[in-house]
Design a protein around this motif. Structure first.
Motif, PDB file in Angstrom:
ATOM      1  N   LYS A  39      -1.976 -15.031 -12.669  1.00  0.00           N
ATOM      2  CA  LYS A  39      -2.378 -15.799 -11.494  1.00  0.00           C
ATOM      3  C   LYS A  39      -3.477 -15.068 -10.725  1.00  0.00           C
ATOM      4  CE  LYS A  39      -0.584 -17.449  -7.047  1.00  0.00           C
ATOM      5  NZ  LYS A  39       0.606 -17.492  -6.152  1.00  0.00           N
ATOM      6  N   TRP A  40      -3.305 -13.753 -10.549  1.00  0.00           N
ATOM      7  CA  TRP A  40      -4.349 -12.981  -9.863  1.00  0.00           C
ATOM      8  C   TRP A  40      -5.674 -13.109 -10.600  1.00  0.00           C
ATOM      9  CZ3 TRP A  40      -1.040  -7.871  -9.619  1.00  0.00           C
ATOM     10  CH2 TRP A  40      -0.038  -8.009  -8.656  1.00  0.00           C
ATOM     11  N   GLU A  41      -5.622 -12.973 -11.918  1.00  0.00           N
ATOM     12  CA  GLU A  41      -6.850 -13.011 -12.727  1.00  0.00           C
ATOM     13  C   GLU A  41      -7.516 -14.387 -12.616  1.00  0.00           C
ATOM     14  OE1 GLU A  41      -7.984 -10.524 -15.083  1.00  0.00           O
ATOM     15  OE2 GLU A  41      -6.526  -9.072 -14.342  1.00  0.00           O
ATOM     16  N   LYS A  42      -6.690 -15.443 -12.562  1.00  0.00           N
ATOM     17  CA  LYS A  42      -7.233 -16.802 -12.546  1.00  0.00           C
ATOM     18  C   LYS A  42      -7.805 -17.170 -11.185  1.00  0.00           C
ATOM     19  CE  LYS A  42      -5.940 -21.632 -13.403  1.00  0.00           C
ATOM     20  NZ  LYS A  42      -4.848 -22.562 -13.835  1.00  0.00           N
ATOM     21  N   LEU A  43      -7.080 -16.849 -10.101  1.00  0.00           N
ATOM     22  CA  LEU A  43      -7.470 -17.313  -8.764  1.00  0.00           C
ATOM     23  C   LEU A  43      -8.345 -16.313  -8.005  1.00  0.00           C
ATOM     24  CD1 LEU A  43      -4.131 -18.970  -7.584  1.00  0.00           C
ATOM     25  CD2 LEU A  43      -6.124 -20.048  -8.663  1.00  0.00           C
ATOM     26  N   GLY A  44      -8.310 -15.054  -8.405  1.00  0.00           N
ATOM     27  CA  GLY A  44      -9.167 -14.061  -7.771  1.00  0.00           C
ATOM     28  C   GLY A  44      -8.948 -13.945  -6.274  1.00  0.00           C
ATOM     29  N   ALA A  45     -10.040 -14.015  -5.512  1.00  0.00           N
ATOM     30  CA  ALA A  45      -9.966 -13.837  -4.058  1.00  0.00           C
ATOM     31  C   ALA A  45      -9.251 -14.978  -3.350  1.00  0.00           C
ATOM     32  CB  ALA A  45     -11.373 -13.671  -3.483  1.00  0.00           C
ATOM     33  N   ALA A  46      -8.954 -16.051  -4.063  1.00  0.00           N
ATOM     34  CA  ALA A  46      -8.278 -17.196  -3.446  1.00  0.00           C
ATOM     35  C   ALA A  46      -6.778 -16.997  -3.324  1.00  0.00           C
ATOM     36  CB  ALA A  46      -8.564 -18.461  -4.262  1.00  0.00           C
ATOM     37  N   THR A  47      -6.255 -15.904  -3.866  1.00  0.00           N
ATOM     38  CA  THR A  47      -4.816 -15.634  -3.741  1.00  0.00           C
ATOM     39  C   THR A  47      -4.601 -14.200  -3.304  1.00  0.00           C
ATOM     40  OG1 THR A  47      -2.681 -15.766  -4.890  1.00  0.00           O
ATOM     41  CG2 THR A  47      -4.528 -14.893  -6.153  1.00  0.00           C
ATOM     42  N   SER A  48      -3.494 -13.970  -2.597  1.00  0.00           N
ATOM     43  CA  SER A  48      -3.155 -12.622  -2.133  1.00  0.00           C
ATOM     44  C   SER A  48      -1.722 -12.291  -2.516  1.00  0.00           C
ATOM     45  CB  SER A  48      -3.302 -12.515  -0.613  1.00  0.00           C
ATOM     46  OG  SER A  48      -4.645 -12.659  -0.213  1.00  0.00           O
ATOM     47  N   PRO A  49      -1.491 -11.068  -3.022  1.00  0.00           N
ATOM     48  CA  PRO A  49      -0.118 -10.656  -3.338  1.00  0.00           C
ATOM     49  C   PRO A  49       0.746 -10.592  -2.082  1.00  0.00           C
ATOM     50  CG  PRO A  49      -1.721  -9.228  -4.409  1.00  0.00           C
ATOM     51  CD  PRO A  49      -2.481 -10.066  -3.434  1.00  0.00           C
ATOM     52  N   TRP A  50       2.059 -10.671  -2.275  1.00  0.00           N
ATOM     53  CA  TRP A  50       2.984 -10.543  -1.165  1.00  0.00           C
ATOM     54  C   TRP A  50       2.887  -9.141  -0.568  1.00  0.00           C
ATOM     55  CZ3 TRP A  50       5.099 -14.786   0.705  1.00  0.00           C
ATOM     56  CH2 TRP A  50       5.281 -15.879  -0.130  1.00  0.00           C
ATOM     57  N   PRO A  51       3.310  -8.962   0.697  1.00  0.00           N
ATOM     58  CA  PRO A  51       3.183  -7.648   1.353  1.00  0.00           C
ATOM     59  C   PRO A  51       3.795  -6.491   0.570  1.00  0.00           C
ATOM     60  CG  PRO A  51       3.710  -9.319   2.981  1.00  0.00           C
ATOM     61  CD  PRO A  51       3.785  -9.995   1.652  1.00  0.00           C
ATOM     62  N   ASP A  52       4.966  -6.693  -0.035  1.00  0.00           N
ATOM     63  CA  ASP A  52       5.575  -5.597  -0.792  1.00  0.00           C
ATOM     64  C   ASP A  52       4.746  -5.270  -2.035  1.00  0.00           C
ATOM     65  OD1 ASP A  52       6.221  -8.004  -1.984  1.00  0.00           O
ATOM     66  OD2 ASP A  52       8.240  -7.382  -2.586  1.00  0.00           O
ATOM     67  N   THR A  53       4.117  -6.284  -2.606  1.00  0.00           N
ATOM     68  CA  THR A  53       3.255  -6.047  -3.762  1.00  0.00           C
ATOM     69  C   THR A  53       1.961  -5.364  -3.342  1.00  0.00           C
ATOM     70  OG1 THR A  53       4.193  -8.052  -4.759  1.00  0.00           O
ATOM     71  CG2 THR A  53       2.227  -7.123  -5.795  1.00  0.00           C
ATOM     72  N   GLN A  54       1.483  -5.650  -2.130  1.00  0.00           N
ATOM     73  CA  GLN A  54       0.315  -4.931  -1.604  1.00  0.00           C
ATOM     74  C   GLN A  54       0.593  -3.429  -1.626  1.00  0.00           C
ATOM     75  OE1 GLN A  54      -2.617  -6.136   0.340  1.00  0.00           O
ATOM     76  NE2 GLN A  54      -2.276  -8.264  -0.243  1.00  0.00           N
ATOM     77  N   ALA A  55       1.801  -3.040  -1.197  1.00  0.00           N
ATOM     78  CA  ALA A  55       2.178  -1.622  -1.178  1.00  0.00           C
ATOM     79  C   ALA A  55       2.254  -1.057  -2.593  1.00  0.00           C
ATOM     80  CB  ALA A  55       3.509  -1.442  -0.456  1.00  0.00           C
ATOM     81  N   ILE A  56       2.740  -1.859  -3.536  1.00  0.00           N
ATOM     82  CA  ILE A  56       2.810  -1.417  -4.933  1.00  0.00           C
ATOM     83  C   ILE A  56       1.410  -1.148  -5.474  1.00  0.00           C
ATOM     84  CG2 ILE A  56       3.358  -2.191  -7.273  1.00  0.00           C
ATOM     85  CD1 ILE A  56       5.771  -3.676  -6.060  1.00  0.00           C
ATOM     86  N   LEU A  57       0.474  -2.022  -5.142  1.00  0.00           N
ATOM     87  CA  LEU A  57      -0.911  -1.832  -5.593  1.00  0.00           C
ATOM     88  C   LEU A  57      -1.529  -0.590  -4.954  1.00  0.00           C
ATOM     89  CD1 LEU A  57      -1.952  -5.584  -5.488  1.00  0.00           C
ATOM     90  CD2 LEU A  57      -1.975  -4.152  -7.540  1.00  0.00           C
ATOM     91  N   ASP A  58      -1.238  -0.374  -3.662  1.00  0.00           N
ATOM     92  CA  ASP A  58      -1.720   0.855  -3.008  1.00  0.00           C
ATOM     93  C   ASP A  58      -1.231   2.089  -3.760  1.00  0.00           C
ATOM     94  OD1 ASP A  58      -3.074  -0.422  -0.947  1.00  0.00           O
ATOM     95  OD2 ASP A  58      -1.351  -0.399   0.413  1.00  0.00           O
ATOM     96  N   THR A  59       0.044   2.096  -4.110  1.00  0.00           N
ATOM     97  CA  THR A  59       0.629   3.234  -4.814  1.00  0.00           C
ATOM     98  C   THR A  59       0.027   3.396  -6.203  1.00  0.00           C
ATOM     99  OG1 THR A  59       2.720   2.951  -3.610  1.00  0.00           O
ATOM    100  CG2 THR A  59       2.788   4.241  -5.652  1.00  0.00           C
ATOM    101  N   ALA A  60      -0.164   2.285  -6.917  1.00  0.00           N
ATOM    102  CA  ALA A  60      -0.743   2.353  -8.261  1.00  0.00           C
ATOM    103  C   ALA A  60      -2.149   2.941  -8.220  1.00  0.00           C
ATOM    104  CB  ALA A  60      -0.765   0.958  -8.883  1.00  0.00           C
ATOM    105  N   LEU A  61      -2.929   2.557  -7.211  1.00  0.00           N
ATOM    106  CA  LEU A  61      -4.271   3.108  -7.075  1.00  0.00           C
ATOM    107  C   LEU A  61      -4.207   4.596  -6.743  1.00  0.00           C
ATOM    108  CD1 LEU A  61      -7.337   2.918  -6.839  1.00  0.00           C
ATOM    109  CD2 LEU A  61      -7.034   2.068  -4.495  1.00  0.00           C
TER     110      LEU A  61
END
Length: 355
Positions: A39-61
């Motif tokens: 879904k992220w790959e398909k919609l790009g900037a038109a979609t945003s992960p949930w807040p807890d997933t935002q934190a997961i992405l921060d950690t992964a980076l």
């Protein structure tokens, strides 16, 4: 490390590319569903992960290695949404190949394999026209200019230094246009090094001083600027002041847990103590540097051997050993084309103290 204020599917997709993972592997890495990543790959900037997933992405980076973080910074900075500059920009495949070549060039420069580095740089600088590049291509072009400047600076003839200054200045213009202040500040630090290598010590020290407090730079780069103030002061004969400044830089490196930079500071402190006539401390500092530094590259080996030889040469009792050490440094510098280091060794040998 670059940070993301708010993740969208676009940034999440760029992180997957930077980590060089498949959709399935990336989903497992983050602990989310494959459909979520798709879904992220398909919609790009038109979609945003949930807040807890935002934190997961921060950690992964944050936990990704330096190479992946550098790729992510490139992808992020070069997909800022500005209108493309031309219609003949490299393709995405070209960008990926260009990025991989830049990583190879960094390794080549560390090994002082200048010929292969120059070949890889010419592959891209010889064909790229800045006006035809999109933002991502322009970023890679700027990085290529910086590495080409590094190549010239490491070789170190006076003509090389003039060329390096021009290349760095052109790269500074690129990163200023792309609004990447950290890169611009790092280039300003490289320009100060070139100024020092060309023998303009007072202007170099002034440039270093400005950069020690520049918030665009990370703490390690600001500490290096402080150390290099001391280097310029020592070359200018102001060794007592240089010792104070270098001592502060060494303490900063220790607090930052930067052992290689700390060892380099010990090496430079050794030469400054030699400059004030304290050979006992000079030998103690150079022994500390030799014991704690890794000296994996030819340039690092030449620098530590030159410093050691210079100190040994100062005492008539160890002058013969000093000449032997300098011979070894000269052989390595000749083998790898380190012309600035050869010039430094010649200056040491021709000093009135030893003739």
């Amino acid at each position: 490390m670059v940070s993301v204020r708010r993740w969208t599917g676009h940034e999440a997709g760029l992180l997957r590319q930077a980590l060089r993972m498949s959709v399935r592997a990336y989903a497992a890495h983050l602990g989310v569903g494959i459909r979520t990543v798709s879904k992220w790959e398909k919609l790009g900037a038109a979609t945003s992960p949930w807040p807890d997933t935002q934190a997961i992405l921060d950690t992964a980076l944050a936990r990704s290695d330096a190479a992946a973080q550098a790729r992510f910074e490139q992808f992020l900075g070069l997909s800022s949404g500005r209108r493309p500059r031309g219609t003949s920009s490299p393709t995405i495949a070209d960008h990926e190949t260009w990025t991989e070549d830049l990583e190879r060039i960094v390794v080549c420069l560390d090994r002082q394999d200048f010929a292969f580095a120059a070949t890889l740089l010419e592959r891209w600088l010889g064909r790229a026209q800045a006006r035809d590049l999109d933002d991502r291509g322009l970023y890679l072009y700027g990085r290529s200019l910086v590495l080409s400047g590094d190549l010239r600076r490491l070789q170190g003839t006076l003509q090389d230094l003039m060329t390096a200054k021009r290349l760095y200045s052109d790269a500074h213009d690129v990163f200023t246009e792309l609004d990447i202040p950290r890169r611009a500040a790092q280039i300003e630090l490289s320009l100060a090094v070139v100024t020092e290598m060309a023998g303009h010590l007072t202007p170099a020290a002034a440039l270093y001083k400005q950069l020690t407090g520049d918030e665009r730079l990370g703490s390690a780069d600001r500490a290096r600027a402080l150390l290099w103030i001391g280097t310029a002061l020592a070359k200018d004969g102001r060794n007592e002041f240089a010792i104070q400044v270098m001592g502060q830089a060494a303490q900063w490196f220790e607090e930052l847990d930067e052992p290689e930079d700390w060892a380099t500071a010990q090496q430079k402190l050794a030469l400054a103590h030699r400059g004030v006539g304290d050979l006992t401390r000079a030998l103690a500092y150079i022994d500390t540097a030799r014991s704690n530094g890794r000296f994996e590259t030819p340039l690092q080996r030449v620098q530590i051997e030159t410093a050691h030889g210079h100190i040994l040469l100062t005492d008539p009792a160890t002058r013969s050993a000093g000449n032997t050490v300098l011979d070894r440094a000269s052989d390595i510098a000749t083998q790898y084309g380190l012309k600035h280091q050869l010039r430094s060794i010649k200056t040491v040998r021709n000093s009135k103290e030893y003739t």
